[in-house]
Design an enzyme around this catalytic site. Sequence first.
Site, PDB file in Angstrom:
ATOM      1  N   MET A 294      19.083  65.727  -4.755  1.00 16.64           N
ATOM      2  CA  MET A 294      18.959  64.287  -5.006  1.00 16.64           C
ATOM      3  C   MET A 294      18.252  63.986  -6.325  1.00 16.64           C
ATOM      4  SD  MET A 294      17.185  61.304  -2.707  1.00 16.64           S
ATOM      5  CE  MET A 294      18.298  61.321  -1.329  1.00 16.64           C
TER       6      MET A 294
ATOM      7  N   TYR B  10      19.320  74.222  -2.316  1.00 13.20           N
ATOM      8  CA  TYR B  10      19.860  74.050  -0.960  1.00 13.20           C
ATOM      9  C   TYR B  10      21.087  74.923  -0.753  1.00 13.20           C
ATOM     10  CZ  TYR B  10      16.945  69.905  -0.257  1.00 13.20           C
ATOM     11  OH  TYR B  10      15.901  69.046  -0.104  1.00 13.20           O
TER      12      TYR B  10
ATOM     13  N   LYS C 257      34.797  45.696 -17.915  1.00 13.78           N
ATOM     14  CA  LYS C 257      34.685  45.575 -16.454  1.00 13.78           C
ATOM     15  C   LYS C 257      33.676  46.604 -15.937  1.00 13.78           C
ATOM     16  CE  LYS C 257      38.647  48.628 -15.818  1.00 13.78           C
ATOM     17  NZ  LYS C 257      40.084  48.684 -15.540  1.00 13.78           N
TER      18      LYS C 257
ATOM     19  N   ARG D 117      50.782  48.258  -8.401  1.00 13.44           N
ATOM     20  CA  ARG D 117      49.466  47.772  -8.000  1.00 13.44           C
ATOM     21  C   ARG D 117      49.548  46.249  -8.056  1.00 13.44           C
ATOM     22  NH1 ARG D 117      44.474  50.696 -11.046  1.00 13.44           N
ATOM     23  NH2 ARG D 117      45.135  49.124 -12.539  1.00 13.44           N
TER      24      ARG D 117
END
Length: 372
Positions: free
Chosen positions: A312, A264, A35, A130
Site C-alpha cells: 500500500m 508480502y 477530461k 459507443r
Amino acid sequence: MPRPIEALIHTDALAHNLARARACAPDARVWAVVKANAYGPGIERAYEGLRGADGFALLDLAEAERLRALDWRGPILLLEGVFEPRDLELCSRLNLWHVVHCEQQIDWLAAHKTHQPHHVMLKLNSGMNRLGFRPAAFRQAWVRLNALPQVDEISLVTHFSDADADRFGRDGIAHQVAAFEEATRDLPGERSLANSAATLRHLADVPHGPRVRADWVRAGIMSYGGVPDFPEHDAAHWDLRPAMTLRSRLIATQSLEPGDSVGYGSSYVAQRPMRIGVVACGYADGYPRHAPTGTPVLVEGVRSTTVGRVSMDMLAVDLTPVPAAQVGSEVTLWGEGPRGTRLPIDEVARSAGTIGYELMCALAPRVPVHVA
Ligand SMILES: *Cc1c(COP(=O)(O)O)cnc(C)c1O
C-alpha cells in the site's frame, strides 16, 4: 517532514506537446482534452501549459465550470453532451459546445428555452459502437437539429476505435473514415475526427494510409506526453515530453542473503547477496499493484527494477546498479529523473499490463502535486 513522495506537472512539456499536435495538423484547431481532471494532474495545474489550445474538451459539467472560473473564455466542448435536460441551462450560461449523440439529446434541446443558440457537434457512430447516430440515422438527426431555433452551428464528429494500430487485417481507421465521408457528404459544418493516435499517425506526413480532414483535432494523451501506440513507437519517436513525474525517496535499505524474500507473499526470493531499497510509494499513491518484479524504475537517475509485490505505501527496488544509493536517495517512478534522465510512463504501464492513460488517471489524492 512529509512523506517524500510527490508528483510534478511540467508546464513546458504540456506546451511542447500541444505544439506537436499543431505541427501534425497545421491547418486544424486543437482541442486540448482535459477530461478526468486533465488525465489526473488537475485542470488548474495543467491550465498554464495548455492555455495555448484553441479550446478545451471534457465531459464533466463541473470541470467546465472550473475552466470558466480560470477565466477561459474560448470554446469548451462537452464530449458526451448533456446527461439530462437541465444541463442545457449550464450550456447556455457558460456558452458550452456540446456533442449530440442520441435522439433524447435532440428532444431535450427542442424543449430547451434559451436566447442563446448553441453550437453542437453531431456525432456519427462510424463503427466503434459507443456513442453516436448510425450512418442511416445521421442525416435525419442533422435535419432535425438544423430546424431547431436553439441550434446555431452544427459541426460533425466521430471517434476512432483503432487509430493506434492496424487490426483484423484492416487499416486502423480507413473503414471509419469511409463511413464518415459517406454519411456527411454534402453536409456543411466543421469536422473533427482525430484523437491523439490519429493526429500522430494519420495527419502528419504519412506516406500511405487514409488522410483525415481535420478542422479540429482532439489531443488527449499526447498532450501529457503519453504515447498512444507504444511500444510500436515511443515518446522519442513522436518527440513528446513527459508532463508528469512521480518521484519519491528511499526510506530504508536491506542487505539480502540468498534465499531471503521480499515483501508480502514472499514473491521475490534473492538468488545472490544483494541490496534493496524501500521506496515511499505504493498502490495507495496510484502506483499499480500488479506491476511485477522487473518493472523499470530510476534510482538517482540510474535504471533499475522493482522487486517483490507492491504494497500500500511501499515498494522495493534492486540497488545492484546503484551501490551508492542510501536512505534519502531519489527514486523516479516515471517521468523526469535527475541530470536529464527520463523514464517513460509507457514503459512502466506496459510492465504492469496497462496503459499510460490509466497510470496518470490513477494518481491518488494523497500525493502532493507541484507545478514545475
Ligand atoms: C478522450 C477522448 C479523446 C482523446 O483521446 P486521446 O487518445 O487521449 O487523444 C478524443 N475524443 C474523444 C471523444 C474522447 O473521449
